[in-house]
Write an enzyme that holds these catalytic residues in place. Structure first.
Site, PDB file in Angstrom:
ATOM      1  N   GLY A  27       1.590   6.175   3.924  1.00  0.00           N
ATOM      2  CA  GLY A  27       2.465   5.459   3.011  1.00  0.00           C
ATOM      3  C   GLY A  27       3.513   6.408   2.495  1.00  0.00           C
ATOM      4  N   ASN A  28       4.627   5.865   2.034  1.00  0.00           N
ATOM      5  CA  ASN A  28       5.691   6.696   1.492  1.00  0.00           C
ATOM      6  C   ASN A  28       6.619   5.860   0.636  1.00  0.00           C
ATOM      7  OD1 ASN A  28       7.431   5.539   3.769  1.00  0.00           O
ATOM      8  ND2 ASN A  28       5.928   6.724   4.905  1.00  0.00           N
ATOM      9  N   SER A  44       6.938  14.546   5.459  1.00  0.00           N
ATOM     10  CA  SER A  44       5.965  14.024   6.426  1.00  0.00           C
ATOM     11  C   SER A  44       4.599  14.683   6.268  1.00  0.00           C
ATOM     12  CB  SER A  44       6.497  14.278   7.833  1.00  0.00           C
ATOM     13  OG  SER A  44       5.595  13.764   8.780  1.00  0.00           O
ATOM     14  N   GLY A  45       3.542  13.842   6.234  1.00  0.00           N
ATOM     15  CA  GLY A  45       2.162  14.333   6.357  1.00  0.00           C
ATOM     16  C   GLY A  45       1.572  15.094   5.183  1.00  0.00           C
ATOM     17  N   SER A  73       9.541  12.204   5.861  1.00  0.00           N
ATOM     18  CA  SER A  73       8.619  11.195   6.383  1.00  0.00           C
ATOM     19  C   SER A  73       9.158  10.625   7.688  1.00  0.00           C
ATOM     20  CB  SER A  73       8.493  10.075   5.348  1.00  0.00           C
ATOM     21  OG  SER A  73       8.009   8.908   5.975  1.00  0.00           O
ATOM     22  N   ASP A  75       8.965   7.752   8.645  1.00  0.00           N
ATOM     23  CA  ASP A  75       9.481   6.409   8.397  1.00  0.00           C
ATOM     24  C   ASP A  75      10.876   6.418   7.759  1.00  0.00           C
ATOM     25  OD1 ASP A  75       7.219   4.894   9.333  1.00  0.00           O
ATOM     26  OD2 ASP A  75       6.134   5.613   7.582  1.00  0.00           O
ATOM     27  N   HIS A  94       6.591   1.979   1.662  1.00  0.00           N
ATOM     28  CA  HIS A  94       5.893   1.520   2.862  1.00  0.00           C
ATOM     29  C   HIS A  94       4.453   1.964   2.741  1.00  0.00           C
ATOM     30  CE1 HIS A  94       4.669   0.695   6.875  1.00  0.00           C
ATOM     31  NE2 HIS A  94       4.572   1.965   7.228  1.00  0.00           N
ATOM     32  N   HIS A  96       0.031   1.072   4.254  1.00  0.00           N
ATOM     33  CA  HIS A  96      -0.865   0.337   5.144  1.00  0.00           C
ATOM     34  C   HIS A  96      -2.028  -0.195   4.317  1.00  0.00           C
ATOM     35  CE1 HIS A  96       0.562   2.143   9.230  1.00  0.00           C
ATOM     36  NE2 HIS A  96       1.559   2.062   8.374  1.00  0.00           N
ATOM     37  N   ASP A 119       5.440 -15.781  -9.232  1.00  0.00           N
ATOM     38  CA  ASP A 119       6.049 -14.945 -10.270  1.00  0.00           C
ATOM     39  C   ASP A 119       6.889 -13.818  -9.671  1.00  0.00           C
ATOM     40  OD1 ASP A 119       5.147 -16.277 -12.497  1.00  0.00           O
ATOM     41  OD2 ASP A 119       3.364 -15.027 -12.760  1.00  0.00           O
ATOM     42  N   HIS A 168       2.164  -4.082  12.180  1.00  0.00           N
ATOM     43  CA  HIS A 168       2.283  -2.765  11.560  1.00  0.00           C
ATOM     44  C   HIS A 168       1.848  -2.815  10.093  1.00  0.00           C
ATOM     45  CE1 HIS A 168       5.075   0.967  10.846  1.00  0.00           C
ATOM     46  NE2 HIS A 168       3.932   1.050  10.204  1.00  0.00           N
ATOM     47  N   TYR A 226       9.825 -14.476 -19.891  1.00  0.00           N
ATOM     48  CA  TYR A 226       8.629 -13.623 -19.887  1.00  0.00           C
ATOM     49  C   TYR A 226       8.919 -12.270 -20.547  1.00  0.00           C
ATOM     50  CZ  TYR A 226       4.641 -11.061 -18.050  1.00  0.00           C
ATOM     51  OH  TYR A 226       3.523 -10.304 -17.923  1.00  0.00           O
TER      52      TYR A 226
END
Ligand SMILES: [Zn+2]
Length: 230
Positions: A27-28, A44-45, A73, A75, A94, A96, A119, A168, A226
């Site tokens: 994720g990033n 990255s990583g 990253s 992505d 992003h 998973h 909402d 994905h 709200y």
């Protein structure tokens, strides 16, 4: 440079992990300074717990590195594609996360089954098409950004700040990196609720339009009621 943006993006990435949305390093999150045209993104990583503001990589909108000693990253090309196509967004995430990824893998949009969904998301959360063999063989990540943009033709990105990339996982966005991560948490929660609802009542239809519209309008738009008045 851009100390505040780096800190915000570092915090947003740690939050993505702390909320359980990004198993391992899947994720990033990123944020943009629109006046400078600079995107700040996770390297990255790198483990989230070790991430410091100085590690955050700065990119130009063409994806080239403006500043940073670490590799961005993988992505990143999808993030910059979204910033270029959607000028109103200030942050992208992003991940998973399990339930949103389950819908993405099934190639199914998340239907609006209740007011929790209504909402935050105006209508179903859409799913992209699959990449073709040619697209996947080329710059796969940039093409992922392109199919998201293609799917949003005729849709308002700030009305539905989320998408599922077929096979994905989800991308979300918002006014800044923190808002993008918050929308990822909302998306994962709504996806889990939808899955449980469909297990109990596979034939249940979408929330009636009058309720969905009422709930969306309560939090968004000129008549929003709200929360507290500023
Ligand atoms: Zn991914």
């Amino acid at each position: 440079v851009l100390k505040k943006l780096r800190e915000e993006v570092c915090r947003a990435n740690r939050e993505l992990s702390a909320r359980g949305l990004a198993p391992l390093t899947w994720g990033n999150a990123s944020g943009i300074d629109r006046s400078r045209g600079i995107v700040a993104i996770k390297p990255s990583g790198l483990e989230y717990s070790r991430l410091r503001p100085a590690d955050i990589v700065l990119l130009r909108l063409d994806g080239s590195v403006a500043e940073g000693r670490l590799k961005p990253s993988c992505d990143a090309p999808a993030h910059v594609a979204l910033y270029r196509a959607f000028p109103e967004i200030g942050g992208v995430a992003h991940a998973h996360s399990i339930h949103a990824t389950a819908f993405a893998q099934a190639g199914r949009p998340i239907p609006c089954l209740g007011t929790t969904h209504a909402d935050s998301f105006h209508g179903e959360v859409p799913v992209t098409r699959q990449l073709s063999a040619e697209e996947a063989a080329g710059d796969f990540v940039a093409r992922t950004g392109a199919v998201i943009v293609e799917r949003f033709a005729g849709l308002q990105p700030m009305e539905i700040p989320a998408v599922l990339v077929a096979g994905h996982g989800p991308f979300t966005w918002g006014t800044d990196a923190a808002a993008a991560v918050e929308n990822m948490l909302v998306l994962e929660t709504v996806a889990r609720m939808a899955l449980e609802t469909l297990r109990l009542a596979p034939a249940i239809g979408e929330l009636p339009a009058h309720l969905a519209e009422r709930h969306h309008a309560r939090k968004h738009g000129p008549g929003a009621s709200y929360g507290q008045k500023p």
